[in-house]
Enzyme design. Structure first.
Site, PDB file in Angstrom:
ATOM      1  N   LYS A  34       0.837  -1.214   0.000  1.00  0.00           N
ATOM      2  CA  LYS A  34       0.000   0.000   0.000  1.00  0.00           C
ATOM      3  C   LYS A  34       0.865   1.254   0.000  1.00  0.00           C
ATOM      4  O   LYS A  34       0.619   2.180  -0.761  1.00  0.00           O
ATOM      5  CB  LYS A  34      -0.945   0.014   1.215  1.00  0.00           C
ATOM      6  CG  LYS A  34      -1.931  -1.155   1.250  1.00  0.00           C
ATOM      7  CD  LYS A  34      -2.926  -1.030   2.384  1.00  0.00           C
ATOM      8  CE  LYS A  34      -2.334  -1.146   3.769  1.00  0.00           C
ATOM      9  NZ  LYS A  34      -1.724  -2.453   4.068  1.00  0.00           N
ATOM     10  N   ARG A 109      -9.899   0.898   8.350  1.00  0.00           N
ATOM     11  CA  ARG A 109      -9.354  -0.387   8.795  1.00  0.00           C
ATOM     12  C   ARG A 109     -10.467  -1.301   9.298  1.00  0.00           C
ATOM     13  O   ARG A 109     -10.220  -2.439   9.622  1.00  0.00           O
ATOM     14  CB  ARG A 109      -8.443  -0.132   9.968  1.00  0.00           C
ATOM     15  CG  ARG A 109      -6.918  -0.167   9.896  1.00  0.00           C
ATOM     16  CD  ARG A 109      -6.211  -0.895   8.886  1.00  0.00           C
ATOM     17  NE  ARG A 109      -4.909  -1.353   9.331  1.00  0.00           N
ATOM     18  CZ  ARG A 109      -3.773  -0.695   9.177  1.00  0.00           C
ATOM     19  NH1 ARG A 109      -3.753   0.473   8.585  1.00  0.00           N
ATOM     20  NH2 ARG A 109      -2.637  -1.223   9.610  1.00  0.00           N
ATOM     21  N   ARG A 146      11.740  -6.024   5.459  1.00  0.00           N
ATOM     22  CA  ARG A 146      11.447  -4.656   5.003  1.00  0.00           C
ATOM     23  C   ARG A 146      12.239  -3.639   5.818  1.00  0.00           C
ATOM     24  O   ARG A 146      12.378  -3.766   7.032  1.00  0.00           O
ATOM     25  CB  ARG A 146       9.944  -4.410   5.180  1.00  0.00           C
ATOM     26  CG  ARG A 146       9.508  -2.996   4.890  1.00  0.00           C
ATOM     27  CD  ARG A 146       8.029  -2.918   4.664  1.00  0.00           C
ATOM     28  NE  ARG A 146       7.248  -2.917   5.893  1.00  0.00           N
ATOM     29  CZ  ARG A 146       5.935  -2.730   5.921  1.00  0.00           C
ATOM     30  NH1 ARG A 146       5.272  -2.546   4.798  1.00  0.00           N
ATOM     31  NH2 ARG A 146       5.273  -2.732   7.054  1.00  0.00           N
ATOM     32  N   ARG A 179      10.741  -1.225  11.192  1.00  0.00           N
ATOM     33  CA  ARG A 179       9.656  -0.863  12.110  1.00  0.00           C
ATOM     34  C   ARG A 179       9.595  -1.853  13.265  1.00  0.00           C
ATOM     35  O   ARG A 179       9.791  -3.040  13.074  1.00  0.00           O
ATOM     36  CB  ARG A 179       8.325  -0.876  11.357  1.00  0.00           C
ATOM     37  CG  ARG A 179       8.010   0.443  10.685  1.00  0.00           C
ATOM     38  CD  ARG A 179       6.826   0.342   9.771  1.00  0.00           C
ATOM     39  NE  ARG A 179       5.644  -0.278  10.365  1.00  0.00           N
ATOM     40  CZ  ARG A 179       4.475  -0.372   9.742  1.00  0.00           C
ATOM     41  NH1 ARG A 179       4.333   0.120   8.523  1.00  0.00           N
ATOM     42  NH2 ARG A 179       3.447  -0.951  10.320  1.00  0.00           N
ATOM     43  N   ARG A 190      -1.039  -8.950  13.229  1.00  0.00           N
ATOM     44  CA  ARG A 190      -1.590  -7.934  12.310  1.00  0.00           C
ATOM     45  C   ARG A 190      -2.386  -8.592  11.184  1.00  0.00           C
ATOM     46  O   ARG A 190      -3.407  -8.071  10.744  1.00  0.00           O
ATOM     47  CB  ARG A 190      -0.450  -7.065  11.743  1.00  0.00           C
ATOM     48  CG  ARG A 190       0.074  -6.060  12.770  1.00  0.00           C
ATOM     49  CD  ARG A 190       1.458  -5.535  12.417  1.00  0.00           C
ATOM     50  NE  ARG A 190       1.506  -4.748  11.219  1.00  0.00           N
ATOM     51  CZ  ARG A 190       2.623  -4.481  10.541  1.00  0.00           C
ATOM     52  NH1 ARG A 190       3.791  -4.959  10.970  1.00  0.00           N
ATOM     53  NH2 ARG A 190       2.588  -3.750   9.465  1.00  0.00           N
TER      54      ARG A 190
HETATM   55  P1  AMP Z   1       0.401   0.600   9.054  1.00  0.00           P
HETATM   56  O1  AMP Z   1       1.538   1.556   8.971  1.00  0.00           O
HETATM   57  O2  AMP Z   1      -0.754   0.970   8.171  1.00  0.00           O
HETATM   58  O3  AMP Z   1       0.835  -0.835   8.872  1.00  0.00           O
HETATM   59  O4  AMP Z   1      -0.165   0.706  10.544  1.00  0.00           O
HETATM   60  C1  AMP Z   1       0.646   0.386  11.656  1.00  0.00           C
HETATM   61  C2  AMP Z   1      -0.223   0.283  12.892  1.00  0.00           C
HETATM   62  O5  AMP Z   1      -0.846   1.561  13.149  1.00  0.00           O
HETATM   63  C3  AMP Z   1      -1.391  -0.707  12.803  1.00  0.00           C
HETATM   64  O6  AMP Z   1      -0.999  -2.032  13.107  1.00  0.00           O
HETATM   65  C4  AMP Z   1      -2.352  -0.122  13.824  1.00  0.00           C
HETATM   66  O7  AMP Z   1      -1.930  -0.418  15.131  1.00  0.00           O
HETATM   67  C5  AMP Z   1      -2.179   1.386  13.630  1.00  0.00           C
HETATM   68  N1  AMP Z   1      -3.113   1.927  12.611  1.00  0.00           N
HETATM   69  C6  AMP Z   1      -2.803   2.477  11.417  1.00  0.00           C
HETATM   70  N2  AMP Z   1      -3.903   2.901  10.781  1.00  0.00           N
HETATM   71  C7  AMP Z   1      -4.938   2.613  11.604  1.00  0.00           C
HETATM   72  C8  AMP Z   1      -6.344   2.799  11.518  1.00  0.00           C
HETATM   73  N3  AMP Z   1      -6.917   3.355  10.438  1.00  0.00           N
HETATM   74  N4  AMP Z   1      -7.106   2.384  12.557  1.00  0.00           N
HETATM   75  C9  AMP Z   1      -6.564   1.839  13.650  1.00  0.00           C
HETATM   76  N5  AMP Z   1      -5.250   1.621  13.802  1.00  0.00           N
HETATM   77  C10 AMP Z   1      -4.431   2.003  12.786  1.00  0.00           C
END
Ligand code: AMP
Length: 236
Positions: A34, A109, A146, A179, A190
């Site tokens: 993404k 999400r 990554r 990360r 996740r």
């Molecule tokens: P990402 O960078 O999109 O993989 O997000 C990393 C983490 O941030 C996720 O595992 C969630 O804990 C939190 N997160 C990101 N976007 C959201 C969202 N829209 N709603 C809830 N938690 C989020």
């Protein structure tokens, strides 16, 4: 006469598109690409890229209240509560760079987030949801190998798209890091959260005739080609 009507129709459609705000929603499990695709679409269409994950990580870095509240959920691979996400996201989409359109990477999400977003959108928004499809078996390898640029967030894969100089971003010279939630254990959680809470959005957008799917296991250039074919009508 018919020619005149067609010309007027084309002009009308063009003026409608010019006043519309494009909302491109990228769906897909962690590691589906993404962030990479959003960065490429941003360059191509000159619209904003909004990653809720990046916004949260920035809050953690800045030591804000929101960052402190979000961190434990993120470290555990759980979703941050919706009420913490909404203010942060809706403040971001009000910024001038979102007027022409924006790419949502990591939002919505769950169904509640999608419904809240929908209530805020008007006839001037055109929503295109793109599902980046990839089997779970490919995810753990992608994520655990990554690295991401601290400055511009460009992602690298240590085998398939390694940086020219180890630890340094090709694009901006920033430092690469892994990360803290990109470990095997957290990725498995996740993925579970994705299937339980996020995957139902595929049906949500399908029912609205807004869903498109691409095979995201291909190299990122090939995925981008598929994405741009979908977005071609909205770019005009
Ligand atoms: P990402 O960078 O999109 O993989 O997000 C990393 C983490 O941030 C996720 O595992 C969630 O804990 C939190 N997160 C990101 N976007 C959201 C969202 N829209 N709603 C809830 N938690 C989020």
């Amino acid at each position: 006469m018919i020619k005149k009507v067609i010309t007027l129709l084309i002009l009308f459609m063009a003026s409608l598109q010019a006043t519309q705000t494009q909302v491109i929603i990228l769906l897909g499990p962690p590691g589906a690409g993404k962030g990479s695709q959003a960065a490429l679409i941003k360059d191509k269409m000159e619209i904003a890229h909004i990653s809720t994950g990046d916004l949260l990580r920035e809050n953690i870095k800045q030591g804000t209240d929101l960052g402190a509240k979000a961190k434990s959920y993120m470290d555990a691979g759980q979703l941050v509560p919706d009420n913490l996400i909404f203010d942060m996201l809706f403040a971001r989409v009000e910024k001038p760079d979102c007027q022409k359109g924006y790419i949502l990477d990591g939002f919505p999400r769950n169904i509640a987030q999608a419904e809240t977003l929908q209530k805020r959108l008007t006839d001037t928004h055109q929503v295109t949801a793109i599902s980046l499809d990839i089997p779970d078996s490919a995810i753990v390898d992608r994520i655990t190998k990554r690295q991401i640029c601290k400055s511009c967030q460009t992602p690298y894969h240590l085998v398939h798209s390694a940086p020219t100089v180890a630890g340094i971003c090709d694009k901006c010279g920033g430092t690469l890091y892994q990360r803290s939630d990109d470990t095997k254990e957290v990725v498995e959680e996740r993925l579970k959260v994705y299937h339980d809470q996020t995957a139902p959005l595929i049906d949500f957008y399908r029912k609205q005739n807004a869903l498109h799917s691409v095979d995201s296991s291909a190299p990122k250039e090939a995925v981008l080609e598929q994405v741009l074919t979908i977005l071609e009508p909205v770019q005009k």
